[in-house]
Motif scaffolding. Structure first.
Motif, mmCIF file in Angstrom:
data_model
loop_
_atom_site.group_PDB
_atom_site.id
_atom_site.type_symbol
_atom_site.label_atom_id
_atom_site.label_comp_id
_atom_site.label_asym_id
_atom_site.label_seq_id
_atom_site.Cartn_x
_atom_site.Cartn_y
_atom_site.Cartn_z
ATOM 1 N N LYS A 23 -35.428 -3.614 -17.396
ATOM 2 C CA LYS A 23 -35.871 -2.327 -17.931
ATOM 3 C C LYS A 23 -34.710 -1.621 -18.623
ATOM 4 C CE LYS A 23 -38.213 1.931 -16.751
ATOM 5 N NZ LYS A 23 -38.955 2.683 -15.748
ATOM 6 N N GLN A 24 -33.556 -1.631 -17.978
ATOM 7 C CA GLN A 24 -32.371 -1.004 -18.556
ATOM 8 C C GLN A 24 -31.977 -1.693 -19.861
ATOM 9 O OE1 GLN A 24 -28.777 -1.502 -16.280
ATOM 10 N NE2 GLN A 24 -28.040 0.533 -16.864
ATOM 11 N N LEU A 25 -31.958 -3.024 -19.853
ATOM 12 C CA LEU A 25 -31.610 -3.796 -21.047
ATOM 13 C C LEU A 25 -32.558 -3.478 -22.193
ATOM 14 C CD1 LEU A 25 -30.084 -6.064 -22.543
ATOM 15 C CD2 LEU A 25 -31.661 -7.684 -21.447
ATOM 16 N N GLN A 26 -33.855 -3.499 -21.922
ATOM 17 C CA GLN A 26 -34.839 -3.265 -22.976
ATOM 18 C C GLN A 26 -34.726 -1.849 -23.529
ATOM 19 O OE1 GLN A 26 -36.406 -5.848 -24.227
ATOM 20 N NE2 GLN A 26 -35.489 -7.101 -22.613
ATOM 21 N N GLN A 27 -34.464 -0.880 -22.671
ATOM 22 C CA GLN A 27 -34.301 0.499 -23.142
ATOM 23 C C GLN A 27 -33.065 0.646 -24.030
ATOM 24 O OE1 GLN A 27 -34.380 2.577 -19.370
ATOM 25 N NE2 GLN A 27 -36.571 2.981 -19.538
ATOM 26 N N LEU A 28 -31.968 -0.001 -23.648
ATOM 27 C CA LEU A 28 -30.753 0.061 -24.459
ATOM 28 C C LEU A 28 -30.947 -0.612 -25.814
ATOM 29 C CD1 LEU A 28 -27.995 -0.603 -21.769
ATOM 30 C CD2 LEU A 28 -28.366 1.514 -23.050
ATOM 31 N N LEU A 29 -31.582 -1.773 -25.819
ATOM 32 C CA LEU A 29 -31.824 -2.477 -27.084
ATOM 33 C C LEU A 29 -32.705 -1.652 -28.014
ATOM 34 C CD1 LEU A 29 -32.307 -6.162 -25.902
ATOM 35 C CD2 LEU A 29 -30.461 -5.271 -27.338
ATOM 36 N N MET A 30 -33.697 -0.985 -27.450
ATOM 37 C CA MET A 30 -34.587 -0.178 -28.280
ATOM 38 C C MET A 30 -33.868 1.072 -28.801
ATOM 39 S SD MET A 30 -37.271 0.434 -29.890
ATOM 40 C CE MET A 30 -38.542 -0.689 -29.411
ATOM 41 N N SER A 31 -33.175 1.773 -27.930
ATOM 42 C CA SER A 31 -32.545 3.027 -28.358
ATOM 43 C C SER A 31 -31.372 2.812 -29.311
ATOM 44 C CB SER A 31 -32.095 3.840 -27.143
ATOM 45 O OG SER A 31 -31.044 3.186 -26.458
ATOM 46 N N ARG A 32 -30.629 1.727 -29.143
ATOM 47 C CA ARG A 32 -29.441 1.502 -29.971
ATOM 48 C C ARG A 32 -29.687 0.636 -31.199
ATOM 49 N NH1 ARG A 32 -24.915 0.474 -25.290
ATOM 50 N NH2 ARG A 32 -25.176 2.504 -24.300
ATOM 51 N N HIS A 33 -30.642 -0.303 -31.092
ATOM 52 C CA HIS A 33 -30.803 -1.289 -32.162
ATOM 53 C C HIS A 33 -32.247 -1.435 -32.646
ATOM 54 C CE1 HIS A 33 -26.671 -2.441 -31.405
ATOM 55 N NE2 HIS A 33 -26.967 -2.522 -30.123
ATOM 56 N N GLN A 34 -33.162 -0.641 -32.105
ATOM 57 C CA GLN A 34 -34.581 -0.700 -32.469
ATOM 58 C C GLN A 34 -35.145 -2.119 -32.326
ATOM 59 O OE1 GLN A 34 -32.270 1.066 -34.647
ATOM 60 N NE2 GLN A 34 -32.729 2.619 -33.116
ATOM 61 N N ILE A 35 -34.716 -2.800 -31.276
ATOM 62 C CA ILE A 35 -35.214 -4.143 -30.976
ATOM 63 C C ILE A 35 -36.019 -4.065 -29.693
ATOM 64 C CG2 ILE A 35 -34.581 -6.493 -30.319
ATOM 65 C CD1 ILE A 35 -32.110 -6.180 -32.119
ATOM 66 N N CYS A 36 -37.262 -4.507 -29.779
ATOM 67 C CA CYS A 36 -38.165 -4.479 -28.631
ATOM 68 C C CYS A 36 -38.392 -5.914 -28.141
ATOM 69 C CB CYS A 36 -39.496 -3.856 -29.043
ATOM 70 S SG CYS A 36 -40.659 -3.732 -27.691
ATOM 71 N N GLY A 37 -38.159 -6.128 -26.867
ATOM 72 C CA GLY A 37 -38.350 -7.452 -26.298
ATOM 73 C C GLY A 37 -39.477 -7.461 -25.288
ATOM 74 N N ARG A 38 -39.844 -8.658 -24.898
ATOM 75 C CA ARG A 38 -40.838 -8.877 -23.844
ATOM 76 C C ARG A 38 -40.166 -9.642 -22.731
ATOM 77 N NH1 ARG A 38 -44.751 -11.827 -26.997
ATOM 78 N NH2 ARG A 38 -44.412 -13.459 -25.496
ATOM 79 N N VAL A 39 -40.592 -9.418 -21.500
ATOM 80 C CA VAL A 39 -40.051 -10.135 -20.353
ATOM 81 C C VAL A 39 -41.196 -10.847 -19.652
ATOM 82 C CG1 VAL A 39 -38.816 -9.912 -18.167
ATOM 83 C CG2 VAL A 39 -38.228 -8.420 -20.081
ATOM 84 N N GLN A 40 -40.949 -12.113 -19.319
ATOM 85 C CA GLN A 40 -41.951 -12.913 -18.621
ATOM 86 C C GLN A 40 -41.287 -13.627 -17.450
ATOM 87 O OE1 GLN A 40 -42.940 -15.359 -22.042
ATOM 88 N NE2 GLN A 40 -44.862 -14.250 -22.300
ATOM 89 N N ARG A 41 -42.129 -14.032 -16.480
ATOM 90 C CA ARG A 41 -41.640 -14.807 -15.351
ATOM 91 C C ARG A 41 -42.648 -15.899 -15.060
ATOM 92 N NH1 ARG A 41 -42.885 -15.016 -10.256
ATOM 93 N NH2 ARG A 41 -43.937 -13.020 -10.119
ATOM 94 N N ARG A 42 -42.141 -17.079 -14.752
ATOM 95 C CA ARG A 42 -43.042 -18.157 -14.348
ATOM 96 C C ARG A 42 -43.728 -17.769 -13.043
ATOM 97 N NH1 ARG A 42 -39.512 -23.450 -15.591
ATOM 98 N NH2 ARG A 42 -40.185 -23.690 -17.737
ATOM 99 N N PRO A 43 -44.902 -18.326 -12.786
ATOM 100 C CA PRO A 43 -45.548 -18.058 -11.498
ATOM 101 C C PRO A 43 -44.630 -18.481 -10.345
ATOM 102 C CG PRO A 43 -47.058 -19.163 -12.997
ATOM 103 C CD PRO A 43 -45.701 -19.185 -13.645
ATOM 104 N N ALA A 44 -44.669 -17.702 -9.275
ATOM 105 C CA ALA A 44 -43.793 -17.961 -8.130
ATOM 106 C C ALA A 44 -44.196 -19.242 -7.404
ATOM 107 C CB ALA A 44 -43.848 -16.783 -7.167
ATOM 108 N N VAL A 45 -43.179 -19.991 -6.982
ATOM 109 C CA VAL A 45 -43.354 -21.172 -6.142
ATOM 110 C C VAL A 45 -42.432 -20.972 -4.947
ATOM 111 C CG1 VAL A 45 -43.073 -23.675 -5.990
ATOM 112 C CG2 VAL A 45 -43.849 -22.641 -8.136
ATOM 113 N N ALA A 46 -42.978 -21.087 -3.759
ATOM 114 C CA ALA A 46 -42.201 -20.828 -2.546
ATOM 115 C C ALA A 46 -40.930 -21.680 -2.506
ATOM 116 C CB ALA A 46 -43.048 -21.107 -1.310
ATOM 117 N N GLY A 47 -39.818 -21.006 -2.220
ATOM 118 C CA GLY A 47 -38.544 -21.699 -2.067
ATOM 119 C C GLY A 47 -37.864 -22.107 -3.358
#
Length: 96
Positions: A23-47
């Motif tokens: 969240k911090q990274l995306q806010q900094l990129l947007m406020s300083r460089h007008q770059i908007c990113g997306r964040v994804q995560r693979r489905p969780a697998v135990a261990g």
């Protein structure tokens, strides 16, 4: 312009910290460089560490240098996670 895909792995117990850092990274990129990113995560697998993906569309040449400067100013600097793998792709129009 290119699209940038960055993936890394982190222990599943770090999920809340990773989300705060992202969240911090995306806010900094947007406020300083007008770059908007997306964040994804693979489905969780135990261990198994979570695999995270950041996606940035239409980034300028040298984006990795800009990104590394911003990363140093985020909570990522204090987290233990795997190396960030950065890959660039260009759109190819095959519908002509």
């Amino acid at each position: 312009m290119m699209n940038c895909y960055i993936y890394f792995k982190a222990d599943s117990g770090l999920e809340a910290d990773i989300l705060k850092a992202e969240k911090q990274l995306q806010q900094l990129l947007m406020s300083r460089h007008q770059i908007c990113g997306r964040v994804q995560r693979r489905p969780a697998v135990a261990g198994v560490p979570h695999t995270w993906m950041e996606v940035y569309h239409n980034v300028p040449s040298g984006f990795d240098i800009l990104l590394n400067r911003v990363l140093e100013q985020t909570l990522f600097a204090d987290l233990q996670y795997s190396e960030r793998h950065i890959e660039y792709f260009l759109d190819v129009d095959v519908c002509v």
